[in-house]
Design a protein around this motif. Sequence first.
Motif, PDB file in Angstrom:
ATOM      1  N   GLU A   1      -3.488  -3.833   4.030  1.00 47.48           N
ATOM      2  CA  GLU A   1      -2.401  -4.611   4.623  1.00 47.48           C
ATOM      3  C   GLU A   1      -1.387  -3.712   5.318  1.00 47.48           C
ATOM      4  O   GLU A   1      -1.030  -2.642   4.813  1.00 47.48           O
ATOM      5  CB  GLU A   1      -1.703  -5.450   3.552  1.00 47.48           C
ATOM      6  CG  GLU A   1      -2.603  -6.553   3.012  1.00 47.48           C
ATOM      7  CD  GLU A   1      -1.870  -7.462   2.053  1.00 47.48           C
ATOM      8  OE1 GLU A   1      -2.012  -8.687   2.195  1.00 47.48           O
ATOM      9  OE2 GLU A   1      -1.180  -6.961   1.157  1.00 47.48           O
ATOM     10  N   ARG A   2      -0.932  -4.191   6.471  1.00 46.97           N
ATOM     11  CA  ARG A   2       0.131  -3.486   7.180  1.00 46.97           C
ATOM     12  C   ARG A   2       1.464  -3.808   6.508  1.00 46.97           C
ATOM     13  O   ARG A   2       1.668  -4.938   6.051  1.00 46.97           O
ATOM     14  CB  ARG A   2       0.195  -3.944   8.644  1.00 46.97           C
ATOM     15  CG  ARG A   2      -1.032  -3.593   9.465  1.00 46.97           C
ATOM     16  CD  ARG A   2      -0.771  -3.884  10.938  1.00 46.97           C
ATOM     17  NE  ARG A   2      -1.973  -3.698  11.719  1.00 46.97           N
ATOM     18  CZ  ARG A   2      -2.806  -4.683  12.063  1.00 46.97           C
ATOM     19  NH1 ARG A   2      -2.558  -5.925  11.680  1.00 46.97           N
ATOM     20  NH2 ARG A   2      -3.888  -4.434  12.777  1.00 46.97           N
ATOM     21  N   PRO A   3       2.367  -2.841   6.464  1.00 47.06           N
ATOM     22  CA  PRO A   3       3.689  -3.149   5.911  1.00 47.06           C
ATOM     23  C   PRO A   3       4.344  -4.251   6.737  1.00 47.06           C
ATOM     24  O   PRO A   3       4.279  -4.221   7.965  1.00 47.06           O
ATOM     25  CB  PRO A   3       4.472  -1.838   6.055  1.00 47.06           C
ATOM     26  CG  PRO A   3       3.431  -0.793   6.278  1.00 47.06           C
ATOM     27  CD  PRO A   3       2.257  -1.448   6.908  1.00 47.06           C
ATOM     28  N   SER A   4       4.950  -5.229   6.084  1.00 43.98           N
ATOM     29  CA  SER A   4       5.604  -6.316   6.826  1.00 43.98           C
ATOM     30  C   SER A   4       7.028  -5.897   7.178  1.00 43.98           C
ATOM     31  O   SER A   4       7.622  -5.027   6.544  1.00 43.98           O
ATOM     32  CB  SER A   4       5.618  -7.600   5.999  1.00 43.98           C
ATOM     33  OG  SER A   4       6.224  -7.360   4.762  1.00 43.98           O
ATOM     34  N   GLY A   5       7.588  -6.576   8.197  1.00 39.13           N
ATOM     35  CA  GLY A   5       8.960  -6.310   8.589  1.00 39.13           C
ATOM     36  C   GLY A   5       9.082  -5.254   9.652  1.00 39.13           C
ATOM     37  O   GLY A   5       8.153  -4.713  10.157  1.00 39.13           O
TER      38      GLY A   5
ATOM     39  N   THR B   1      -7.207  -7.364  -5.584  1.00 40.69           N
ATOM     40  CA  THR B   1      -6.409  -6.363  -4.871  1.00 40.69           C
ATOM     41  C   THR B   1      -6.388  -5.042  -5.631  1.00 40.69           C
ATOM     42  O   THR B   1      -6.625  -4.994  -6.840  1.00 40.69           O
ATOM     43  CB  THR B   1      -4.944  -6.823  -4.694  1.00 40.69           C
ATOM     44  OG1 THR B   1      -4.369  -7.014  -5.980  1.00 40.69           O
ATOM     45  CG2 THR B   1      -4.844  -8.091  -3.884  1.00 40.69           C
ATOM     46  N   LYS B   2      -6.123  -4.000  -4.886  1.00 43.12           N
ATOM     47  CA  LYS B   2      -5.777  -2.702  -5.460  1.00 43.12           C
ATOM     48  C   LYS B   2      -4.579  -2.197  -4.669  1.00 43.12           C
ATOM     49  O   LYS B   2      -4.479  -2.451  -3.466  1.00 43.12           O
ATOM     50  CB  LYS B   2      -6.942  -1.710  -5.331  1.00 43.12           C
ATOM     51  CG  LYS B   2      -8.132  -2.032  -6.227  1.00 43.12           C
ATOM     52  CD  LYS B   2      -9.206  -0.975  -6.081  1.00 43.12           C
ATOM     53  CE  LYS B   2     -10.392  -1.326  -6.971  1.00 43.12           C
ATOM     54  NZ  LYS B   2     -11.504  -0.341  -6.813  1.00 43.12           N
ATOM     55  N   THR B   3      -3.702  -1.508  -5.353  1.00 44.46           N
ATOM     56  CA  THR B   3      -2.525  -0.985  -4.662  1.00 44.46           C
ATOM     57  C   THR B   3      -2.558   0.534  -4.682  1.00 44.46           C
ATOM     58  O   THR B   3      -2.686   1.147  -5.747  1.00 44.46           O
ATOM     59  CB  THR B   3      -1.233  -1.491  -5.324  1.00 44.46           C
ATOM     60  OG1 THR B   3      -1.253  -2.916  -5.305  1.00 44.46           O
ATOM     61  CG2 THR B   3       0.000  -1.000  -4.559  1.00 44.46           C
ATOM     62  N   GLY B   4      -2.474   1.106  -3.487  1.00 46.97           N
ATOM     63  CA  GLY B   4      -2.478   2.560  -3.362  1.00 46.97           C
ATOM     64  C   GLY B   4      -1.183   3.040  -2.759  1.00 46.97           C
ATOM     65  O   GLY B   4      -0.226   2.269  -2.606  1.00 46.97           O
ATOM     66  N   ARG B   5      -1.152   4.319  -2.392  1.00 49.28           N
ATOM     67  CA  ARG B   5       0.068   4.900  -1.836  1.00 49.28           C
ATOM     68  C   ARG B   5       0.468   4.234  -0.531  1.00 49.28           C
ATOM     69  O   ARG B   5       1.635   4.160  -0.181  1.00 49.28           O
ATOM     70  CB  ARG B   5      -0.126   6.405  -1.610  1.00 49.28           C
ATOM     71  CG  ARG B   5       0.065   7.209  -2.881  1.00 49.28           C
ATOM     72  CD  ARG B   5      -0.324   8.628  -2.663  1.00 49.28           C
ATOM     73  NE  ARG B   5      -1.757   8.750  -2.354  1.00 49.28           N
ATOM     74  CZ  ARG B   5      -2.427   9.879  -2.340  1.00 49.28           C
ATOM     75  NH1 ARG B   5      -1.830  10.997  -2.591  1.00 49.28           N
ATOM     76  NH2 ARG B   5      -3.714   9.894  -2.077  1.00 49.28           N
ATOM     77  N   SER B   6      -0.555   3.746   0.208  1.00 49.18           N
ATOM     78  CA  SER B   6      -0.245   3.145   1.509  1.00 49.18           C
ATOM     79  C   SER B   6      -0.033   1.636   1.411  1.00 49.18           C
ATOM     80  O   SER B   6       0.119   0.966   2.422  1.00 49.18           O
ATOM     81  CB  SER B   6      -1.372   3.454   2.493  1.00 49.18           C
ATOM     82  OG  SER B   6      -2.592   2.968   1.986  1.00 49.18           O
ATOM     83  N   GLY B   7      -0.019   1.099   0.217  1.00 51.52           N
ATOM     84  CA  GLY B   7       0.235  -0.321   0.068  1.00 51.52           C
ATOM     85  C   GLY B   7      -0.928  -1.060  -0.563  1.00 51.52           C
ATOM     86  O   GLY B   7      -1.817  -0.455  -1.160  1.00 51.52           O
TER      87      GLY B   7
END
Lengths: 139, 153
Positions: free
Chosen positions: B149-153, B113-119
């Motif tokens: 990934e789309r933000p959950s919730g 994984t990599k995590t960016g500003r959009s998740g």
Amino acid sequence: MADQIAKISEVEFGIELPAFDPDTSIENVRRFGEYVGWGGGRFTDHEAARKEGFPGAIIPGVMSQGFLGAMIHRWAPTAQIKIIDTIFRAPVLVDQPHTITGVVTNIEEDLKQVEIDITITNEANETRVQGTATIELPA
Amino acid sequence: MQGLFLDDDIQVMRDQFLNQEFDEVTLEIDGKRFAEYAKACGELDQKFTDPNHEDFQAPPTFVATLVGRRNLPEDFPRLNGVGMDAGKAVEWLAPIRDNMTLTGKSHLHDIYTKTGRSGRMVFLVTRMELYSEDGTHVANADTRTVIRERPSG
């Protein structure tokens, strides 16, 4: 800068490969689609690509990678490409001029191997594709 | 593997799926197809473009055009996001020539994984190992798919 090299002894750290302007015309992409695959609308039809949310038809990633290989062979016809890794950062648009540049980043004389960083940029000098390659050259 | 620390769900996927062969296909190599590939990409060397050349062979990058029946294991979990082609890698090991019959065996080679500003973005690296009829390992072709990934919730 030599237009072509034949042996590893001719390669210097940091030298730039001759720039290569790939044929991104829609005719060429359609021909690619006909014989190789990736002939769908997003690659061969600007209007169809726009309907999918692209600014226009896009070059298939496998074709962009092929451009990088051709650029290396034009500079070093005796080279054997051992590894080539390509990162698709943004679409390469059909019918838009692009330039491929490369620079030698490492030389392993004992292994007869050279590492090259390669970049495809558009007219705005925005990076679309980045690649790294390891090639083997005659001594 | 790109990083030392992995999210728990990624580690579970790695433990379950990495290096497990999930697809095997037979691929007939057509010299006309790879010669047209070479010409469209701008190759000038006749060993890639002329079927009558004594050393006629596919450009090393051609193997990226060879595809299997599926890109992920059948029971791979559905991730919450849209997959995009993030890159291709090719390792050349031996020449591929007209009329060869290759066997392509696919497995998941890496998950990270990599995590960016959009998740979070999940990267899946599918490797197809290609073998000639005599069992010679001629190439590896990696496809890197990124799922934002789309933000959950």
